[in-house]
Structure formats: C-alpha cells, structure tokens
Design a protein around this motif. Structure first.
Motif, PDB file in Angstrom:
ATOM      1  N   PRO A 127       0.821  -1.221   0.000  1.00 10.45           N
ATOM      2  CA  PRO A 127       0.000   0.000   0.000  1.00 10.45           C
ATOM      3  C   PRO A 127       0.844   1.257   0.000  1.00 10.45           C
ATOM      4  O   PRO A 127       2.005   1.252   0.432  1.00 10.45           O
ATOM      5  CB  PRO A 127      -0.807  -0.125   1.305  1.00 10.45           C
ATOM      6  CG  PRO A 127      -0.016  -1.044   2.175  1.00 10.45           C
ATOM      7  CD  PRO A 127       0.655  -2.011   1.243  1.00 10.45           C
ATOM      8  N   GLN A 128       0.245   2.332  -0.492  1.00  6.19           N
ATOM      9  CA  GLN A 128       0.945   3.609  -0.485  1.00  6.19           C
ATOM     10  C   GLN A 128       1.051   4.128   0.937  1.00  6.19           C
ATOM     11  O   GLN A 128       0.291   3.734   1.827  1.00  6.19           O
ATOM     12  CB  GLN A 128       0.223   4.617  -1.382  1.00  6.19           C
ATOM     13  CG  GLN A 128      -1.197   4.909  -0.990  1.00  6.19           C
ATOM     14  CD  GLN A 128      -1.866   5.920  -1.905  1.00  6.19           C
ATOM     15  OE1 GLN A 128      -2.893   6.477  -1.554  1.00  6.19           O
ATOM     16  NE2 GLN A 128      -1.309   6.168  -3.080  1.00  6.19           N
ATOM     17  N   ASP A 129       2.005   5.010   1.155  1.00  7.68           N
ATOM     18  CA  ASP A 129       2.267   5.578   2.474  1.00  7.68           C
ATOM     19  C   ASP A 129       2.341   7.096   2.319  1.00  7.68           C
ATOM     20  O   ASP A 129       3.396   7.658   2.018  1.00  7.68           O
ATOM     21  CB  ASP A 129       3.586   5.012   3.015  1.00  7.68           C
ATOM     22  CG  ASP A 129       3.895   5.480   4.435  1.00  7.68           C
ATOM     23  OD1 ASP A 129       3.048   6.162   5.033  1.00  7.68           O
ATOM     24  OD2 ASP A 129       5.002   5.165   4.927  1.00  7.68           O
ATOM     25  N   ILE A 130       1.190   7.760   2.516  1.00  3.14           N
ATOM     26  CA  ILE A 130       1.121   9.200   2.240  1.00  3.14           C
ATOM     27  C   ILE A 130       0.530   9.999   3.402  1.00  3.14           C
ATOM     28  O   ILE A 130       0.224  11.180   3.242  1.00  3.14           O
ATOM     29  CB  ILE A 130       0.301   9.479   0.959  1.00  3.14           C
ATOM     30  CG1 ILE A 130      -1.139   8.995   1.117  1.00  3.14           C
ATOM     31  CG2 ILE A 130       0.959   8.853  -0.258  1.00  3.14           C
ATOM     32  CD1 ILE A 130      -2.057   9.416  -0.024  1.00  3.14           C
ATOM     33  N   ALA A 131       0.369   9.395   4.568  1.00  2.51           N
ATOM     34  CA  ALA A 131      -0.252  10.063   5.714  1.00  2.51           C
ATOM     35  C   ALA A 131      -1.578  10.697   5.297  1.00  2.51           C
ATOM     36  O   ALA A 131      -1.741  11.928   5.331  1.00  2.51           O
ATOM     37  CB  ALA A 131       0.677  11.126   6.294  1.00  2.51           C
ATOM     38  N   PRO A 132      -2.555   9.889   4.893  1.00  2.00           N
ATOM     39  CA  PRO A 132      -3.828  10.441   4.400  1.00  2.00           C
ATOM     40  C   PRO A 132      -4.570  11.215   5.475  1.00  2.00           C
ATOM     41  O   PRO A 132      -4.567  10.854   6.648  1.00  2.00           O
ATOM     42  CB  PRO A 132      -4.603   9.192   3.976  1.00  2.00           C
ATOM     43  CG  PRO A 132      -4.017   8.081   4.790  1.00  2.00           C
ATOM     44  CD  PRO A 132      -2.572   8.408   4.949  1.00  2.00           C
ATOM     45  N   VAL A 171       9.542  13.178   4.265  1.00  2.00           N
ATOM     46  CA  VAL A 171       8.488  14.190   4.212  1.00  2.00           C
ATOM     47  C   VAL A 171       8.394  14.892   5.561  1.00  2.00           C
ATOM     48  O   VAL A 171       8.489  14.255   6.620  1.00  2.00           O
ATOM     49  CB  VAL A 171       7.119  13.545   3.891  1.00  2.00           C
ATOM     50  CG1 VAL A 171       6.026  14.598   3.814  1.00  2.00           C
ATOM     51  CG2 VAL A 171       7.190  12.768   2.585  1.00  2.00           C
ATOM     52  N   ASP A 172       8.209  16.202   5.532  1.00  2.00           N
ATOM     53  CA  ASP A 172       7.952  16.958   6.757  1.00  2.00           C
ATOM     54  C   ASP A 172       6.805  16.277   7.514  1.00  2.00           C
ATOM     55  O   ASP A 172       5.760  15.958   6.945  1.00  2.00           O
ATOM     56  CB  ASP A 172       7.572  18.386   6.382  1.00  2.00           C
ATOM     57  CG  ASP A 172       7.405  19.290   7.586  1.00  2.00           C
ATOM     58  OD1 ASP A 172       6.628  18.936   8.495  1.00  2.00           O
ATOM     59  OD2 ASP A 172       8.044  20.352   7.622  1.00  2.00           O
ATOM     60  N   LYS A 173       7.006  16.053   8.796  1.00  2.00           N
ATOM     61  CA  LYS A 173       6.024  15.322   9.604  1.00  2.00           C
ATOM     62  C   LYS A 173       4.635  15.943   9.565  1.00  2.00           C
ATOM     63  O   LYS A 173       3.626  15.252   9.734  1.00  2.00           O
ATOM     64  CB  LYS A 173       6.490  15.251  11.056  1.00  2.00           C
ATOM     65  CG  LYS A 173       7.541  14.214  11.352  1.00  2.00           C
ATOM     66  CD  LYS A 173       7.821  14.209  12.856  1.00  2.00           C
ATOM     67  CE  LYS A 173       8.805  13.136  13.239  1.00  2.00           C
ATOM     68  NZ  LYS A 173       9.053  13.138  14.712  1.00  2.00           N
ATOM     69  N   LYS A 174       4.560  17.245   9.367  1.00  2.00           N
ATOM     70  CA  LYS A 174       3.268  17.927   9.417  1.00  2.00           C
ATOM     71  C   LYS A 174       2.505  17.877   8.101  1.00  2.00           C
ATOM     72  O   LYS A 174       1.352  18.299   8.042  1.00  2.00           O
ATOM     73  CB  LYS A 174       3.477  19.400   9.802  1.00  2.00           C
ATOM     74  CG  LYS A 174       4.188  19.617  11.135  1.00  2.00           C
ATOM     75  CD  LYS A 174       3.315  19.211  12.301  1.00  2.00           C
ATOM     76  CE  LYS A 174       3.984  19.550  13.632  1.00  2.00           C
ATOM     77  NZ  LYS A 174       3.108  19.232  14.785  1.00  2.00           N
ATOM     78  N   LEU A 175       3.142  17.356   7.053  1.00  2.00           N
ATOM     79  CA  LEU A 175       2.479  17.309   5.752  1.00  2.00           C
ATOM     80  C   LEU A 175       1.590  16.074   5.627  1.00  2.00           C
ATOM     81  O   LEU A 175       1.947  14.988   6.075  1.00  2.00           O
ATOM     82  CB  LEU A 175       3.505  17.307   4.625  1.00  2.00           C
ATOM     83  CG  LEU A 175       4.053  18.668   4.191  1.00  2.00           C
ATOM     84  CD1 LEU A 175       5.206  18.494   3.214  1.00  2.00           C
ATOM     85  CD2 LEU A 175       2.943  19.515   3.561  1.00  2.00           C
ATOM     86  N   ALA A 176       0.460  16.256   4.980  1.00  2.00           N
ATOM     87  CA  ALA A 176      -0.489  15.158   4.767  1.00  2.00           C
ATOM     88  C   ALA A 176      -0.722  14.946   3.280  1.00  2.00           C
ATOM     89  O   ALA A 176      -0.519  15.843   2.453  1.00  2.00           O
ATOM     90  CB  ALA A 176      -1.814  15.472   5.467  1.00  2.00           C
ATOM     91  N   ASN A 177      -1.142  13.737   2.952  1.00  2.00           N
ATOM     92  CA  ASN A 177      -1.536  13.357   1.590  1.00  2.00           C
ATOM     93  C   ASN A 177      -0.383  13.420   0.593  1.00  2.00           C
ATOM     94  O   ASN A 177      -0.585  13.681  -0.594  1.00  2.00           O
ATOM     95  CB  ASN A 177      -2.708  14.231   1.108  1.00  2.00           C
ATOM     96  CG  ASN A 177      -3.931  14.089   1.991  1.00  2.00           C
ATOM     97  OD1 ASN A 177      -4.277  12.982   2.412  1.00  2.00           O
ATOM     98  ND2 ASN A 177      -4.580  15.200   2.301  1.00  2.00           N
ATOM     99  N   VAL A 178       0.825  13.136   1.083  1.00  2.00           N
ATOM    100  CA  VAL A 178       1.988  13.126   0.211  1.00  2.00           C
ATOM    101  C   VAL A 178       3.020  12.169   0.799  1.00  2.00           C
ATOM    102  O   VAL A 178       3.100  11.994   2.010  1.00  2.00           O
ATOM    103  CB  VAL A 178       2.583  14.546   0.044  1.00  2.00           C
ATOM    104  CG1 VAL A 178       3.142  15.074   1.361  1.00  2.00           C
ATOM    105  CG2 VAL A 178       3.631  14.583  -1.046  1.00  2.00           C
ATOM    106  N   GLY A 179       3.790  11.546  -0.072  1.00  2.00           N
ATOM    107  CA  GLY A 179       4.814  10.616   0.389  1.00  2.00           C
ATOM    108  C   GLY A 179       5.107   9.584  -0.675  1.00  2.00           C
ATOM    109  O   GLY A 179       5.320   9.920  -1.851  1.00  2.00           O
TER     110      GLY A 179
END
Length: 822
Positions: A45-50, A786-794
């Motif tokens: 699965p993708q890992d993008i912090a959804p 990825v910056d810990k505070k970013l979401a929906n990217v990775g």
C-alpha cells in the motif's frame, strides 16, 4: 513509457528482421494450466499520511526536490523526464490517472464519462467533458484541443518533434459530438489502450503549430488547466514555481504554491537538515539516518553513530597523548585532527536533530529492476548461455538484499508486463525455470563451454540448436569428402593459409546451410500453429525426444525440474526509462526459427504424455554431465574463456545497485561464468553503454504502466534494419526478440475485450521469459522523506498525486521546516 533512449520522430513500426532463437522452444499443451485463473497478488500500500481535506490547513508553500531542472515541459518530447511528469501532473489534464491498484481511473475533474459506443464497423469512443473544465485563459476544453494534439502526435507531420505517437496513428478522425462538451473519436484500427490517449492534454495553442510544440512548450506553459498554474522557471535558482490557479473549478488547492527544487541525490541529507526541502526521495543511507534520528530523539542518550563513534578508548587516549605530547609537530597534527573530528561530530549531531522533523514514508515504486543480457553478439547471442545465466540467479536472495533491510516485502518479480497488485499479474518465471545450478551447468555444457575449453584449439563449429548441430554435422561430412578430392586435384596450386581455408569452409557451409534452411522453413510454414496458440502459457526449453519414442524415465521427485507454470503478464514502464541494436546473422536466425516451428507439434504430442514432466527440460538429452557444483575458474570454448562484461554505474546513489551486481557476479562464478565488472559515471551509464549496446550484463529499471500492449512493445520488440544497415532497437536494449512476441503485442493492442487482451499479454510474457534477454529481479523500493506535518503526500506507489489535497495539518507549521533557511 520510458524517459530515456527514445529518438525524435520514433514511430511504432512492425519488426521484420529475425533475431535469435538458438535453442528449440517447444510449447506442449498441458492439461490443468488454464489461463483463466489469476494469481492473487497484493501490492504494497501507499504511504502518504492520508488526511481529510477539512484537517488540512489552507496556505503555505512546499519545497519538493527533483533530480534536476526539467529540460522540457513537453511530456511528449524525447528528453522529458521525471521532473517533467511531476510538474505537468499539477498543471495539465490527465484523463485517466492510475489508481492505487495500477489501473486507469476516470478523472471526474475533466470527464463526466468516456466509453466505446461503437465497435463495428469501426471503434468509436465518446468523451463527455466536465461542463466546468476550462483552460486558465477561460476557454472551454473541447474538441479543438483533441484534434490539435492528435495531428501533432499522429506521426504524419515530421515538423513536430515527438518521441512517441502510439495510439494516435490509429485514429481516423475526431469531431464534435452532439454539443461542444462531447468529443467523438473514430479509430481506423481498433485500439485497446484508448484510455492512454490525451494525457496529459495540452491546449491547442501549444499543439497547433510545430514551433510552439517544439520550442515554446519547453520552458513555458502559458495556458494550463490544473489546480496549479506555472508562475516561473529559474535556471539560476534551480526552481520551478507553481501557484494556485484561480480558474480551477475543482476542489481548491490547499497550498498557495509548490516549488520544485533541483537537488542532487548526494545533497539531499544536507538539504533536509538545512530545511530547504519538505519532500524528497532518498536512498537507503539517508533513510537510515532519519530512522536513527527519530530513535535518538526519544532516548536522550549520546549518539552512538556518526563521526568518531567507532573510536575506541585506547585510540582516544592515544590521540590525547599525541595532542599534548612533547613532539610539537606530532602534537600540531593530532590537535588539527581532533578539532576536525570535533566539528564533524557537532555538525552531524545538528543534522540528526534537524532530521527528527521528518518522517520516512515507504512503499514499492511502480518500477522494477532487471538484469539485461545483451544478445547482440558474443556468448550471450546463444540463448542457452542466456538461460544458464538466468538459472544461476537466486532472485529471492537478490530481492532480500535490497528490500528486507528496509522492512519491505522481499519477493522476486514474476512478470515483465505487470507488477504485483495490478490486474492480470501472475508469476510467469516458470517459463524459464527457477534457480538450479546443475541445469545451468548442463546448458553451458550443451553450448560447448567446458572446463579446459579455454586451452582448446579453436574448432570450426557454430553454437546453436540441436537441429542446427545435426545439419552442420552432415554438411561437415560432405565438405570433408569434397575437400579431399579438391586437395588431390589442386595439389600443385597455390596453398592457402589455415585461416583462409577456415574462412572458405565457413562460406561454403553457409551456402549449403542456407539451402537446407529454406527447405526446413518451407516445411514449417504449413504447420498448424493453433495447438501452440492454445498452450501459450507454458514453455519447456530443450526437448529433443522424437515423436513416438519410448517414454523417458521420470527423474527423482526431489531433483526433478518441473516447468509447468503458465506465462502471465500485464504492464510495465513510463520513464522512461526510459524505455535493440544488432541481431544474430539473418541466416542463423532463419535456421533456428524454422527448426523450432518444424519440431513444436511433433514434440508436443509425444512428450506431454511422459510421466514426471517434460524430458530433457532445459538441456537436450544426451548432454554431457554438468560440471561439478564448485567450478574452479571460468569455462572456455575454442581457446576463449567465458567472461562477460558487467557494466554498473559508479555514482554514490548507485551503491545498492552495485551490491546487487556483485552478488550476481558471485552467483555466476559458481557455474563457471567469469564477469568483468566495469563501473562508469552515472551520467554516461545509459546513453553510452546501455542504449549503445556496449555491455554484456547490466542492471537498470523500467517503470510500470497500465497499458502494457502499448508501452511494452518497444521494449521487447524485435529489431528491424535501418536504411544504413544498422538496427532500430527503440527501447529493446537487450537486442533479443521474436516475431511471435511482436505478433502477440499487435493482437493485444487491437483486442477490445480486456480479459482477452490480458491473456495475450500473459502469452507474450511467457515468450519473453523463455528468450532470457531480460530477467526481472524485484520491484524497486520507494523511500520518501516528508515533513512530519504534511499530509496526503509521500510514497504514492502506483497512484498519481492529488496535488490539490497536499498540505500541512497544523496551520502554525505551514512553511516549516523548509522556511528556516532559504
């Protein structure tokens, strides 16, 4: 499909020049191997912090690292690269982006619907556009944009410099539908991969004229239709800046701007620590440092890694003693070294502290690494040697070497045309066979490579299939008699040197052999191919029982090699990769293929009934016993050692690839194949070595695709002759292919039934495995800091990013850490 090696004006063409099939490839029918059954495969699965959009703050800027500044913003030109893909993905319409399972999915931001509305007499696709879809200048997206792109990419106008036109050349006409929001596309020939067209879609202002297409779109895109629009391109700063588009009709982009920043892979750890990027792909070394930073941040203990961490108490005491000793010169040197080490420790500690602000997001990249075997010339022109190389590889060990330390599933890839998790994927490597040292050694022995062969006097023989060998033997006997008579009659004539006699013999022999080949080909042409077509899923190589022969005793179950796995396949590549040079002489190719066709049906009938699987699988019966398991030194033949030139990149970011190469070399050494490892600069690796064919073995990657029939063909198609006598290889840098592989691709790309098209791709994959020009090893790891505070990217995996959803989950964190230092 590939981002490298595609010349301007390349057009998909049918191949006609035969390559090599030195061994006999038979396709016996096998009860129970139904291609209807699909292997259940799960992708990682993708890992993008959804995060839901309401949890993502509006505003802020994100800095996203790319390898280099894009040389063009025109995705259809030869020098388009991964940076081009990232940038245009945020600016231009993609009608069917890939989803998390690697399938094309309709994009509702641009389309209400798109489907085939007619199949006979011609295929017609009707696109219904989103009523709100407009370009950034306010003009509606419509049929004129489709028409202009079709004309630019159809290949009919050479004034347009385009690297690919697959699919567009099959279109007959494009016209307006019932209203301005409908586009009706009629195909002259059926095209299964029609969803691949018009993505990205450029405005007619760019595709309408050669000058704007060729030059204007390289550095500027004035008219766009995405959640962002292009603000600036700065070569001096190494940045491409996108800002939120006020004309975007879809869900509003969360970020104010995205800055794509050129950062070399070797500089990315420092860039993260300095805070100049928020998002960047990283290698295993940087990934380890981030993991250590996160671990150390919670234990409050001194660092046990980095500069000076391996300094023993005794060494530290000695250093202090030298720095404070009476020898002033030694003291000065020791003090300088201690100061240098102190600064390095401080700098390393500061970097580790900064790296705690990042998360490591990981998945498997939609691309796979392969071992390429150049079949143009040399030992690898013999398919038995190629198959021996493949059978020597422990692909499980190679996958574990790269993926296991990263905590990712370590399973070898089983298809050239699909990745695990994509529809239609199945492990088809059984068409070639698993790792087996004895089988590999037997193949080499059959090809004439033996212990002590390097010391032998060269013989007037050719490598080839059993059929070729028998023909050569008969011809040699006739030649011997003729030469005896000729020698008696011309005894007083001018004597030729031994080398000249050999050359004359080979010339005469080739003439006689060509006549025999024509006779064999004539007999083979009439053979019914339907039985082989029904059993495309299975390849057994090297069978040589004659029809009606007594059954061969089945080998012991513990040592028997069963090759009963059906072939599968379904999707590869968009890099570019980026993405065939010379072939074996035309006469030997004709002989091999004719012999193969003439024996397929006879062998299939008798051998399928034998117990214990196919007799003589992978090495013909009667082959000399294989060399001992522990071979000392490389094998040889005709006074030459069996040594292959293994070309690898030398850059710091290619350390993992070199490690895989060294393991492969050790595996080959066990069966008597020597390797000469040559390390070359990264920048010249592909262009000067892979694309030009200057290698025997090489490691490089191909990206995944949802359209294997279109994107896979140029990678596995047989080379064809150019007007200057050279070969056009497109992206088949192994120079290995067959007519039947080409035919299967051609059938699949015209098959509008998706299930039937996948079956054809599985058959093609089986033949690609059997040809042993490309050996898939593993799916590449995808590591993104990825910056810990970013979401929906990775680590997105197969899926295309939704740029409008990317943002910070904490408004106060917007702009941090990358704003700390510009």
């Amino acid at each position: 499909m590939s981002h490298v090696g595609v010349p301007r004006g390349t057009v998909r063409k049918r191949r006609s020049l035969a390559l090599l099939t030195a061994g006999v490839l038979t396709i016996p029918a096998l009860a129970g191997c139904s291609s209807d059954s699909e292997e259940t495969s799960r992708g990682v699965p993708q890992d993008i912090a959804p995060a839901a959009r309401d949890r993502v703050a509006d505003g802020s800027t994100v800095n996203w690292a790319v390898d280099a500044m894009p040389t063009t913003l025109n995705a259809f030109q030869a020098d388009a690269d991964s940076a081009t893909t990232k940038i245009t993905g945020a600016l231009l319409p993609t009608l069917f982006p890939m989803d998390a399972a690697g399938q094309p999915k309709l994009n509702p931001d641009y389309l209400e619907s798109a489907k085939i509305i007619e199949r006979e007499p011609k295929q017609v696709v009707l696109y219904k556009l989103n009523q709100q879809a407009v370009w950034s200048d306010g003009r509606e997206i419509g049929a004129p944009d489709f028409v202009a792109q079709w004309r630019a990419l159809s290949g009919k106008d050479s004034a347009f410099w385009t690297a690919r036109n697959a699919g567009y050349e099959r279109i007959e006409k494009i016209e307006r539908g019932a209203d301005d929001l409908q586009v009706r596309v009629t195909f002259a020939k059926p095209y299964a991969d029609w969803r691949s067209l018009f993505s990205p879609l450029y405005p007619k202002e760019i595709t309408g004229k050669p000058d704007t297409f060729n030059d204007g779109a390289r550095t500027a895109l004035k008219n766009t239709a995405g959640p962002f629009q292009l603000k600036s391109v700065s070569k001096a700063k190494g940045t491409v800046t996108l800002v939120r588009s006020p004309r975007w009709w879809g869900e509003k982009a969360k970020l104010d701007s995205i800055v794509f920043r050129a950062v070399a892979p070797k500089d990315r750890t420092k860039a993260l620590a300095d805070g100049t990027v928020h998002i960047t792909d990283v290698d295993a070394t940087t990934a380890d440092r981030i993991a250590l930073a996160l671990r150390d941040g919670s234990n409050g203990q001194p660092l046990t890694h980095g500069p000076g961490a391996d300094l023993t108490p005794a060494a530290a005491l000695r250093s202090w003693a030298l720095a404070n000793g009476s020898d002033e010169e030694q003291a000065e040197i020791a003090q300088a070294a201690r100061e240098k080490n102190r600064k390095a420790v401080v700098a390393y500690g500061a970097e580790q502290k900064a790296l705690r602000g990042y998360a490591l997001r990981k998945s498997l990249e939609p691309a796979y690494t392969q071992l390429a075997l150049n079949g143009e010339s040399g030992p690898l022109a013999d398919d038995r040697v190629r198959r021996a190389v493949a059978r020597a590889l422990d692909r499980q060990e190679l996958a574990e070497t790269v993926l296991k330390p990263l905590g990712l599933p370590a399973k070898p890839l089983g298809s050239h045309l699909a990745l695990a998790g994509q529809p239609g994927y199945k492990d088809g490597s059984g068409a070639l066979g698993d790792q087996n040292t004895k089988e590999a050694q037997a193949l080499l022995a059959d090809a004439g490579w033996t212990q002590g062969g390097a010391a032998e006097k060269p013989k007037d023989t050719k490598a080839g299939s059993e059929a070729e060998k028998k023909a050569d033997k008969d011809e040699a006997d006739k030649k011997k008699d003729a030469e005896g008579k000729e020698g008696a009659e011309d005894k007083e004539g001018t004597e030729k040197t031994e080398a000249e006699e050999k050359k004359a013999d080979e010339t005469d022999k080739d003439g006689e052999k060509a006549d025999k080949d024509e006779e064999k080909a004539d007999r083979a042409v009439g053979a019914d191919d339907s039985a082989a077509s029904r059993a495309e899923g299975l390849y057994i190589v090297g069978q040589d029982d004659k029809p009606g022969a007594a059954p061969v005793q089945a080998p012991d179950a513990s040592t028997a090699t069963h090759v009963l796995a059906p072939a599968r396949g379904a999707a590869v590549q968009s890099l570019a990769l980026l993405r065939q040079a010379s072939a074996v002489s035309e006469d030997s190719t004709t002989t091999a293929e004719a012999a193969s066709k003439a024996t397929v049906q006879d062998k299939a009938t008798a051998q399928d009934k034998q117990p214990g699987g196919a007799a003589g699988a992978y090495a013909p019966l009667g082959t000399a016993a294989p060399a001992p398991a522990s071979v000392k030194g490389p094998l040889g033949k005709d006074g030459k050692t069996l040594t292959l030139r293994f070309v690898l990149p030398s850059g710091s970011g290619s350390q993992s690839l070199r490690g895989v190469g060294e393991r492969i070399a050790a595996m080959l050494e066990k069966i008597g194949i020597g390797t000469e490892i040559t390390k070359v600069p990264d920048e010249s690796y592909f262009k000067d070595h892979i694309a030009s064919g200057d290698y025997d073995l090489a490691l490089y990657s191909w990206p995944a695709t949802a359209y294997p029939a279109t994107d896979g063909r140029p990678i596995y198609a047989k080379p064809e002759p150019a007007t200057d006598g050279s070969l056009l290889v497109e992206q088949n840098y192994t120079r290995v292919g067959t007519d039947h592989i080409d035919q299967l691709f051609d059938q699949a790309v015209a098959e509008l039934d998706e299930k039937a098209a996948r079956e054809l791709m599985k058959q093609a994959d089986a033949r690609i495995w059997a040809a042993a020009g490309s050996i898939p090893l593993f799916q590449r790891p995808q590591l993104v800091a990825v910056d810990k505070k970013l979401a929906n990217v990775g680590a997105f995996g197969f899926a295309a990013p939704r740029y409008q959803d990317i943002g910070f989950t904490d408004r106060r964190a917007a702009g941090s850490p990358a704003d700390r230092k510009k």
